[in-house]
Design an enzyme around this catalytic site. Sequence first.
Site, PDB file in Angstrom:
ATOM      1  N   GLY A   1      -6.746 -23.871 -17.286  1.00 54.01           N
ATOM      2  CA  GLY A   1      -5.342 -23.610 -17.599  1.00 54.01           C
ATOM      3  C   GLY A   1      -4.837 -24.518 -18.714  1.00 54.01           C
ATOM      4  CB  THR A   2      -5.357 -28.125 -19.416  1.00 49.69           C
ATOM      5  OG1 THR A   2      -4.872 -28.513 -18.123  1.00 49.69           O
ATOM      6  CG2 THR A   2      -4.914 -29.137 -20.449  1.00 49.69           C
TER       7      THR A   2
ATOM      8  CG  ASN B   1       3.001 -27.316 -10.736  1.00 49.87           C
ATOM      9  OD1 ASN B   1       3.872 -26.821 -11.437  1.00 49.87           O
ATOM     10  ND2 ASN B   1       2.619 -28.563 -10.882  1.00 49.87           N
TER      11      ASN B   1
ATOM     12  CD  GLN C   1      -0.170 -23.892  -8.884  1.00 47.03           C
ATOM     13  OE1 GLN C   1      -0.435 -23.354  -7.795  1.00 47.03           O
ATOM     14  NE2 GLN C   1      -0.792 -24.981  -9.279  1.00 47.03           N
TER      15      GLN C   1
ATOM     16  CB  ALA D   1     -11.217 -20.025 -12.179  1.00 49.41           C
ATOM     17  CG  HIS D   2      -8.979 -25.319 -10.350  1.00 49.34           C
ATOM     18  ND1 HIS D   2      -8.359 -26.334  -9.676  1.00 49.34           N
ATOM     19  CD2 HIS D   2      -8.464 -25.350 -11.598  1.00 49.34           C
ATOM     20  CE1 HIS D   2      -7.516 -26.971 -10.483  1.00 49.34           C
ATOM     21  NE2 HIS D   2      -7.557 -26.384 -11.660  1.00 49.34           N
TER      22      HIS D   2
ATOM     23  CB  THR E   1     -22.704 -21.801 -25.221  1.00 50.17           C
ATOM     24  OG1 THR E   1     -23.310 -21.942 -26.509  1.00 50.17           O
ATOM     25  CG2 THR E   1     -23.587 -20.959 -24.320  1.00 50.17           C
TER      26      THR E   1
ATOM     27  CB  CYS F   1      -1.468 -32.260 -12.417  1.00 48.17           C
ATOM     28  SG  CYS F   1      -2.302 -30.701 -12.113  1.00 48.17           S
TER      29      CYS F   1
HETATM   30  N1  PLP Z   1      -0.306 -24.846 -15.226  1.00 50.89           N
HETATM   31  C1  PLP Z   1       0.098 -25.069 -13.962  1.00 50.89           C
HETATM   32  C2  PLP Z   1       1.375 -24.451 -13.476  1.00 50.89           C
HETATM   33  C3  PLP Z   1      -0.689 -25.848 -13.098  1.00 50.89           C
HETATM   34  O1  PLP Z   1      -0.274 -26.054 -11.846  1.00 50.89           O
HETATM   35  C4  PLP Z   1      -1.891 -26.415 -13.590  1.00 50.89           C
HETATM   36  C5  PLP Z   1      -2.707 -27.295 -12.720  1.00 50.89           C
HETATM   37  O2  PLP Z   1      -2.228 -27.832 -11.754  1.00 50.89           O
HETATM   38  C6  PLP Z   1      -2.275 -26.140 -14.914  1.00 50.89           C
HETATM   39  C7  PLP Z   1      -1.455 -25.358 -15.701  1.00 50.89           C
HETATM   40  C8  PLP Z   1      -3.549 -26.688 -15.480  1.00 50.89           C
HETATM   41  O3  PLP Z   1      -4.659 -25.897 -15.096  1.00 50.89           O
HETATM   42  P1  PLP Z   1      -6.136 -26.543 -15.097  1.00 50.89           P
HETATM   43  O4  PLP Z   1      -6.209 -27.461 -13.927  1.00 50.89           O
HETATM   44  O5  PLP Z   1      -7.048 -25.358 -14.967  1.00 50.89           O
HETATM   45  O6  PLP Z   1      -6.309 -27.225 -16.406  1.00 50.89           O
END
Ligand code: PLP
Length: 370
Positions: A69-70, A149, A177, A198-199, A236, A320
């Site tokens: 996500g980041t 989140n 989320q 994904a996680h 890759t 996070c």
């Molecule tokens: N966006 C939101 C709303 C999240 O809650 C998070 C992770 O907690 C992220 C982005 C980041 O995703 P990732 O952990 O896959 O980098």
Amino acid sequence: MRIYLDHNATSPLRPIAQKAMLECLGKPLNASSIHGEGREGCKKIEQARSQVAALVGVDPKGVTFTSGGTEANNTVLSPHLQFGSEKRYFEKLFVSSIEHPCVLSGGRFRQENLNFLPVDENGIVKLDALAEILNVEEAPFVSVMAANNETGVIQPIEEISKIVHEANGFLHVDAVQAAGKMNIDIFEYEADVMTLSAHKIGGPQGVGAIVRRSPGLGIPALLKGGGQELGYRAGTENVAAIAGFGAAAEEACLNISNDDRLQKRLEAGLKMLSSDFVIFADEVARLPNTTCFAKIGKKAETALISYDMAGIAVSSGSACSSGKVGPSHVLQAMGFEGDLALGAIRVSTGWNTVEDDIDSFLNVTRRFYG
Ligand code: PLP
């Protein structure tokens, strides 16, 4: 047996995702190679692309895999975009003040062009303020998350989208989320682009996706190199992780039920224990898996240790940003300060949570908060 109630931080790998990954591990699957092994890798990625696309109602051509996500958010937040053959420049970025830190940081926009949108006491973007702000902007780029989140609060994305598009703007929705926990459809939202991880849905860590409503939308690659992912993201591909993401997305998609029985059980239980418990934003629409609560005079840090010693994993505010002592920026933006904000505990359930887990959580809560 430990009880895991921190699915918003990361959800345990679904067995079906693990199986899909194991089928890839140990094989030399470089999807760019034209031999049989390469073609097998390519097939796995394309299957996952369709599975992830189905989760958000988009054409598989609109899905680009990233490392999470980041990375997806950092890629998407770009002032330069291409619409077919037309290039457009967005000078200013507007993000809600309750976004994840990877959106709050502004991606590839200049810091002086980063602006924050106010939210109300429930953490919902103030639509009047948004309309007023965008009224005087030329082609604003707006980023608002589908669901938060920390509190689970759901944003009125359809309404936000209307306001943004009336201002000739562009809308990104961080659906990290919300995905898998509620129905999300990029066409119903009329979001221009969405991002996923994904996680959070029972897939592996380290893989995510950018989802473009129109496959003709060009977002400059953040990682440049080989021509993987049609040139949108070089490197890759992690075939095993992508396959796990696809399998998790398919299962999550089949099981979206908006079933809030566990949430209701938990929140009714808390209220029975004491009327002093505050459940943040409990009057507005929230994800059915998230409850954020506090009790004046009880610090979250001490509560977390007690829960952990009793075998229960929960979180204070956002995992996070754990390790940082201080109220979460989300609760601060909602106007909560001091003791209440410092006491916030987040419980987030997921695909393997059962009623007994909630009851055990309430028993420990009774002992600690007494
Ligand atoms: N966006 C939101 C709303 C999240 O809650 C998070 C992770 O907690 C992220 C982005 C980041 O995703 P990732 O952990 O896959 O980098």
